[in-house]
Motif scaffolding. Sequence first.
Motif, PDB file in Angstrom:
ATOM      1  N   THR A 119      -1.014  25.441   3.085  1.00  0.00           N
ATOM      2  CA  THR A 119       0.021  26.071   2.181  1.00  0.00           C
ATOM      3  C   THR A 119      -0.372  26.542   1.003  1.00  0.00           C
ATOM      4  N   THR A 120      -1.289  25.582   0.575  1.00  0.00           N
ATOM      5  CA  THR A 120      -2.143  25.896  -0.355  1.00  0.00           C
ATOM      6  C   THR A 120      -3.538  26.790  -0.311  1.00  0.00           C
ATOM      7  N   ASN A 121      -3.268  27.495   2.019  1.00  0.00           N
ATOM      8  CA  ASN A 121      -4.595  28.189   1.682  1.00  0.00           C
ATOM      9  C   ASN A 121      -6.025  28.032   1.819  1.00  0.00           C
ATOM     10  N   LYS A 122      -5.933  26.398   1.736  1.00  0.00           N
ATOM     11  CA  LYS A 122      -7.474  25.551   1.517  1.00  0.00           C
ATOM     12  C   LYS A 122      -7.414  24.757   2.602  1.00  0.00           C
ATOM     13  N   LYS A 123      -8.762  25.232   2.693  1.00  0.00           N
ATOM     14  CA  LYS A 123     -10.085  24.815   3.807  1.00  0.00           C
ATOM     15  C   LYS A 123      -9.461  23.325   4.254  1.00  0.00           C
ATOM     16  N   THR A 124      -9.047  22.331   4.848  1.00  0.00           N
ATOM     17  CA  THR A 124      -8.222  21.606   5.729  1.00  0.00           C
ATOM     18  C   THR A 124     -10.129  20.962   5.514  1.00  0.00           C
ATOM     19  N   PRO A 125      -9.897  19.770   5.268  1.00  0.00           N
ATOM     20  CA  PRO A 125     -11.523  19.016   4.963  1.00  0.00           C
ATOM     21  C   PRO A 125     -11.719  17.902   6.768  1.00  0.00           C
ATOM     22  N   ASN A 126     -12.828  17.364   7.257  1.00  0.00           N
ATOM     23  CA  ASN A 126     -12.605  16.579   7.949  1.00  0.00           C
ATOM     24  C   ASN A 126     -12.684  15.472   7.629  1.00  0.00           C
ATOM     25  N   TYR A 127     -11.559  14.593   8.080  1.00  0.00           N
ATOM     26  CA  TYR A 127     -11.151  13.406   7.745  1.00  0.00           C
ATOM     27  C   TYR A 127     -10.621  12.227   8.503  1.00  0.00           C
ATOM     28  N   ASP A 128     -10.702  11.637   8.926  1.00  0.00           N
ATOM     29  CA  ASP A 128     -10.879  10.391   9.155  1.00  0.00           C
ATOM     30  C   ASP A 128      -9.681   8.866   8.940  1.00  0.00           C
ATOM     31  N   PHE A 129      -8.505   8.386   8.779  1.00  0.00           N
ATOM     32  CA  PHE A 129      -8.476   7.380   7.851  1.00  0.00           C
ATOM     33  C   PHE A 129      -8.363   6.787   8.618  1.00  0.00           C
ATOM     34  N   GLU A 130      -7.616   5.217   8.302  1.00  0.00           N
ATOM     35  CA  GLU A 130      -6.806   4.050   9.549  1.00  0.00           C
ATOM     36  C   GLU A 130      -5.723   3.779   8.309  1.00  0.00           C
ATOM     37  N   LEU A 131      -4.717   3.583   9.048  1.00  0.00           N
ATOM     38  CA  LEU A 131      -2.939   3.130   8.254  1.00  0.00           C
ATOM     39  C   LEU A 131      -3.365   1.264   8.120  1.00  0.00           C
ATOM     40  N   VAL A 132      -3.341   1.090   7.173  1.00  0.00           N
ATOM     41  CA  VAL A 132      -3.272  -0.243   7.373  1.00  0.00           C
ATOM     42  C   VAL A 132      -2.199  -0.839   6.345  1.00  0.00           C
ATOM     43  N   ILE A 133      -0.964  -2.317   7.023  1.00  0.00           N
ATOM     44  CA  ILE A 133       0.030  -2.525   6.297  1.00  0.00           C
ATOM     45  C   ILE A 133      -0.208  -4.086   6.286  1.00  0.00           C
ATOM     46  N   ASP A 134       0.545  -4.958   4.879  1.00  0.00           N
ATOM     47  CA  ASP A 134       0.573  -6.178   4.810  1.00  0.00           C
ATOM     48  C   ASP A 134       1.923  -6.838   5.326  1.00  0.00           C
ATOM     49  N   ILE A 135       1.650  -7.610   5.564  1.00  0.00           N
ATOM     50  CA  ILE A 135       2.267  -8.679   6.441  1.00  0.00           C
ATOM     51  C   ILE A 135       3.812  -8.482   6.415  1.00  0.00           C
ATOM     52  N   GLN A 136       4.674  -8.310   5.362  1.00  0.00           N
ATOM     53  CA  GLN A 136       5.965  -8.331   4.851  1.00  0.00           C
ATOM     54  C   GLN A 136       5.998  -6.881   4.966  1.00  0.00           C
ATOM     55  N   GLU A 137       5.295  -5.845   5.273  1.00  0.00           N
ATOM     56  CA  GLU A 137       6.184  -4.535   5.810  1.00  0.00           C
ATOM     57  C   GLU A 137       5.740  -4.538   7.376  1.00  0.00           C
ATOM     58  N   PHE A 138       4.301  -4.976   7.679  1.00  0.00           N
ATOM     59  CA  PHE A 138       4.770  -4.895   9.254  1.00  0.00           C
ATOM     60  C   PHE A 138       5.531  -5.557   9.931  1.00  0.00           C
ATOM     61  N   PHE A 139       6.669  -6.503   9.125  1.00  0.00           N
ATOM     62  CA  PHE A 139       7.843  -7.417  10.351  1.00  0.00           C
ATOM     63  C   PHE A 139       9.345  -6.268   9.591  1.00  0.00           C
ATOM     64  N   ARG A 162       8.072 -17.799   7.544  1.00  0.00           N
ATOM     65  CA  ARG A 162       8.527 -16.754   7.209  1.00  0.00           C
ATOM     66  C   ARG A 162       8.542 -16.629   5.311  1.00  0.00           C
ATOM     67  N   GLN A 163       7.981 -17.887   4.886  1.00  0.00           N
ATOM     68  CA  GLN A 163       7.605 -17.676   3.255  1.00  0.00           C
ATOM     69  C   GLN A 163       6.475 -16.304   3.293  1.00  0.00           C
ATOM     70  N   TYR A 164       5.248 -16.072   4.505  1.00  0.00           N
ATOM     71  CA  TYR A 164       4.441 -15.079   4.089  1.00  0.00           C
ATOM     72  C   TYR A 164       5.450 -13.959   3.967  1.00  0.00           C
ATOM     73  N   LEU A 165       6.269 -13.700   5.308  1.00  0.00           N
ATOM     74  CA  LEU A 165       7.039 -12.087   5.569  1.00  0.00           C
ATOM     75  C   LEU A 165       7.990 -12.572   4.086  1.00  0.00           C
ATOM     76  N   LYS A 166       8.024 -13.809   3.320  1.00  0.00           N
ATOM     77  CA  LYS A 166       8.739 -13.269   2.121  1.00  0.00           C
ATOM     78  C   LYS A 166       8.404 -12.979   0.929  1.00  0.00           C
ATOM     79  N   GLY A 167       7.078 -13.144   1.165  1.00  0.00           N
ATOM     80  CA  GLY A 167       6.435 -13.241  -0.488  1.00  0.00           C
ATOM     81  C   GLY A 167       6.329 -14.365  -1.137  1.00  0.00           C
TER      82      GLY A 167
END
Length: 94
Positions: A15-35, A58-63
Amino acid sequence: MKVNIKEAIDLYYETTNKKTPNYDFELVIDIQEFFKAKSYINVSTLAERIGMNASLLRQYLKGLKFPSMAQVGRIESTIRQIGDELSRTELQAS
């Protein structure tokens, strides 16, 4: 989720008429978000498989407490084992 993020990035560049760069990314989430995202996982059963006290997990999950990197590794390893088991499961109609 990773596919949606990639599509959003691609759409931005389109939509911005810019060239899409070649990229790769890794999605990492913490334990709370995972659960939060995987609320169907039974914490007590997972803790038992890990060899961990369910109350501590459970204490890990609740932070309330934060796991060491070694603990995170044990949790992640067990989750991956479960995923491997599930991916090899074949169901039959009765």
